[in-house]
Design a protein around this motif. Structure first.
Motif, short mmCIF file in Angstrom:
data_model
loop_
_atom_site.label_atom_id
_atom_site.label_comp_id
_atom_site.label_asym_id
_atom_site.label_seq_id
_atom_site.Cartn_x
_atom_site.Cartn_y
_atom_site.Cartn_z
N LYS A 163 0.17 -13.49 1.45
CA LYS A 163 0.56 -13.27 0.05
C LYS A 163 1.98 -13.75 -0.21
N LEU A 164 2.83 -13.66 0.81
CA LEU A 164 4.21 -14.11 0.68
C LEU A 164 4.35 -15.62 0.85
N ASP A 165 3.26 -16.28 1.26
CA ASP A 165 3.25 -17.73 1.45
C ASP A 165 4.40 -18.17 2.36
N LEU A 166 4.44 -17.56 3.55
CA LEU A 166 5.53 -17.83 4.49
C LEU A 166 5.45 -19.25 5.05
N LYS A 167 6.62 -19.86 5.19
CA LYS A 167 6.74 -21.19 5.79
C LYS A 167 7.77 -21.12 6.91
N PRO A 168 7.58 -21.91 7.98
CA PRO A 168 8.54 -21.90 9.09
C PRO A 168 9.96 -22.15 8.60
N GLY A 169 10.88 -21.39 9.15
CA GLY A 169 12.29 -21.53 8.80
C GLY A 169 12.76 -20.63 7.68
N MET A 170 11.84 -19.98 6.97
CA MET A 170 12.25 -19.06 5.91
C MET A 170 12.97 -17.85 6.50
N HIS A 171 13.81 -17.22 5.67
CA HIS A 171 14.48 -15.97 6.03
C HIS A 171 13.83 -14.84 5.24
N VAL A 172 13.26 -13.89 5.94
CA VAL A 172 12.50 -12.80 5.33
C VAL A 172 13.26 -11.49 5.51
N LEU A 173 13.35 -10.70 4.45
CA LEU A 173 13.92 -9.36 4.51
C LEU A 173 12.78 -8.35 4.52
N ASP A 174 12.79 -7.45 5.50
CA ASP A 174 11.80 -6.38 5.61
C ASP A 174 12.50 -5.06 5.33
N ILE A 175 12.30 -4.53 4.12
CA ILE A 175 12.93 -3.27 3.72
C ILE A 175 12.07 -2.11 4.21
N GLY A 176 12.60 -1.34 5.15
CA GLY A 176 11.82 -0.27 5.76
C GLY A 176 10.92 -0.83 6.85
N CYS A 177 11.55 -1.45 7.85
CA CYS A 177 10.79 -2.24 8.84
C CYS A 177 10.07 -1.40 9.88
N GLY A 178 10.29 -0.09 9.89
CA GLY A 178 9.61 0.75 10.88
C GLY A 178 9.94 0.32 12.30
N ASP A 231 14.56 -15.70 1.34
CA ASP A 231 13.47 -16.47 0.74
C ASP A 231 12.30 -15.59 0.33
N ARG A 232 12.04 -14.57 1.14
CA ARG A 232 10.96 -13.63 0.86
C ARG A 232 11.44 -12.22 1.20
N ILE A 233 10.90 -11.24 0.45
CA ILE A 233 11.21 -9.84 0.72
C ILE A 233 9.89 -9.08 0.79
N VAL A 234 9.79 -8.18 1.75
CA VAL A 234 8.60 -7.36 1.92
C VAL A 234 9.03 -5.93 2.17
N SER A 235 8.26 -4.99 1.66
CA SER A 235 8.53 -3.57 1.88
C SER A 235 7.21 -2.85 2.04
N ILE A 236 6.94 -2.39 3.26
CA ILE A 236 5.65 -1.76 3.57
C ILE A 236 5.86 -0.29 3.92
N GLY A 237 5.35 0.60 3.09
CA GLY A 237 5.39 2.03 3.38
C GLY A 237 6.77 2.64 3.30
N MET A 238 7.65 2.08 2.48
CA MET A 238 9.01 2.61 2.33
C MET A 238 9.28 3.12 0.92
N PHE A 239 8.62 2.56 -0.09
CA PHE A 239 8.91 2.89 -1.48
C PHE A 239 8.67 4.37 -1.78
N GLU A 240 7.81 5.02 -0.99
CA GLU A 240 7.54 6.44 -1.15
C GLU A 240 8.79 7.29 -0.94
N HIS A 241 9.81 6.72 -0.30
CA HIS A 241 11.05 7.45 -0.03
C HIS A 241 12.17 7.10 -1.00
N VAL A 242 11.90 6.22 -1.97
CA VAL A 242 12.96 5.75 -2.87
C VAL A 242 13.33 6.79 -3.91
N GLY A 243 12.34 7.44 -4.51
CA GLY A 243 12.61 8.45 -5.53
C GLY A 243 12.75 7.87 -6.92
N HIS A 244 12.24 8.59 -7.92
CA HIS A 244 12.16 8.05 -9.28
C HIS A 244 13.53 7.75 -9.88
#
Length: 383
Positions: A163-178, A231-244
């Protein structure tokens, strides 16, 4: 005070509290001291008054204390929620207190951001290693074509990368990387560099070990303190801790860190309604200060900052994921039983089972949402 279930269920007291509980359960398919797997077997006479006064907090705590038992907690929770008993999950005073706290205080501020890491994720890597699969994913798997937990988790990671359409050499940020699940997968299979952040010291330590030799850096950092471009940002299972109170800041941060051609994938549990609330037992024992977003919360907070490209719901898959975790937990508990007490074992069994029942009842959802900054062209979402 605890009870010994080996003594067998107690005779049900003829009290007002018992009759109220029986009335609530009537027609749900769950009985008291029955023989069906979903039935509640009561071992303490004060069980009824405790849950009437404390709602799900009392229900969960009394289970941890051994006041009652149930062969299939997941089936019990599913039936009770489908019967509408979720509306009785909080006492009026608990509901009012949470609304006052969340209204006047930022329960997920920078100063409080590390609380859930210390309380839950730092509980012990030995426990989570035995409960999870080899990917160490602590989020919903994608079971569309999977035969087991490990395949489902790998499929989820690959789905996110596609879904992120990753390509070699990209820099990815994983927010809440577990424990580094996505970071390891994306670096190893897609040739990208990954920066992962977590608020758990235990997760950071293990993630670094798991990603040794790969272009991955793991930081113990709050998302609000991030700088740079990715280049890309992903956040898996972390938004539940952000708060409204922090949703706007979260999406503004993502926008600030994305380049014009960037993509962002948000993977989060979701609520069916927009009430600002939290289950009292989950809030106290599993995820302190956690709040589940609704569709409206996410849309309203993100619309000024990002363009929504795709929204997928596979919440029913979380039922399968949680039951697989429970199976692992039960099968391997003896390996760590000398390091944890019986109350912790019952806490985890209750947590995994009841959450599975909630997803089965469709009271909870699992969403993957893809955003851009409005880059030109059509976005085709993989499934």
């Amino acid at each position: 005070m605890t009870s010994d279930s080996r003594l067998g269920p107690v005779a049900l007291p003829d009290t007002r509290a018992r009759h109220v509980v029986e009335k609530l359960l009537n027609g749900s398919g769950v009985s008291l001291n029955g023989d069906a797997p979903q039935d509640i077997r009561v071992y303490h006479p004060d069980f009824f008054s405790r849950i009437l006064h404390q709602g799900t907090l009392g229900l969960g705590e009394s289970y941890m204390d051994g006041w009652w038992d149930c062969e299939r907690l997941d089936q019990m929770a599913n039936l009770m929620l489908r019967h509408g008993l979720g509306e009785h999950s909080q006492s009026p005073s608990e509901r009012l207190m949470y609304r006052l706290q969340s209204g006047f205080f930022n329960l997920q501020s920078r100063a409080r951001a590390y609380i859930v890491g210390e309380a839950h994720y730092d509980l012990g890597n030995d426990l989570f290693r035995r409960m999870l699969d080899d990917t160490m994913c602590y989020s919903c798997g994608y079971w569309k074509a999977a035969d087991g937990l490990h395949e489902a988790q790998k499929a989820k990671l690959e789905l996110a990368c596609r879904k992120l359409d990753l390509k070699p050499g990209m820099h990815v940020l994983d927010i809440g990387c577990g424990w580094g699940s996505l970071a390891e997968h994306a670096a190893r299979h897609h040739g990208v560099h990954v920066t992962g952040i977590t608020i758990s010291r235990e997760q950071a330590e293990l993630a670094r070990k798991r990603c040794e030799g790969l272009p991955v850096e793991i930081l113990l950092e709050d998302y609000r303190d991030l700088e740079g471009r990715f280049d890309r940002i992903v956040s898996i299972g972390m938004f539940e801790h952000v708060g409204h109170r922090n949703y706007e800041t979260y999406f503004e941060t993502v926008r600030r860190l994305l380049p014009p051609e960037g993509l962002f994938l948000l993977h989060t549990i979701g609520s069916n309604n927009s009430d600002i609330s939290a289950d009292p037992w989950i809030n106290r024992y599993i995820f302190p200060n956690g709040v589940l977003p609704s569709v409206m919360h996410i849309a309203k907070a993100s619309e000024r900052h990002l363009l929504m490209e795709d929204w997928q719901n596979f919440g029913a898959d979380y039922d399968h994921t949680l039951m697989a975790w429970l199976e692992n937990f039960d099968a391997h508990w003896h390996e760590i039983a000398d390091r944890y007490n019986e109350r912790t074992r019952r806490m985890f069994r209750y947590y995994l089972s009841v959450c599975a029942g909630a997803f089965r009842a469709r009271n909870l959802q699992l969403w993957q949402v893809v955003y851009s900054l409005g880059r030109p062209g059509r976005y085709d979402a993989p499934r």
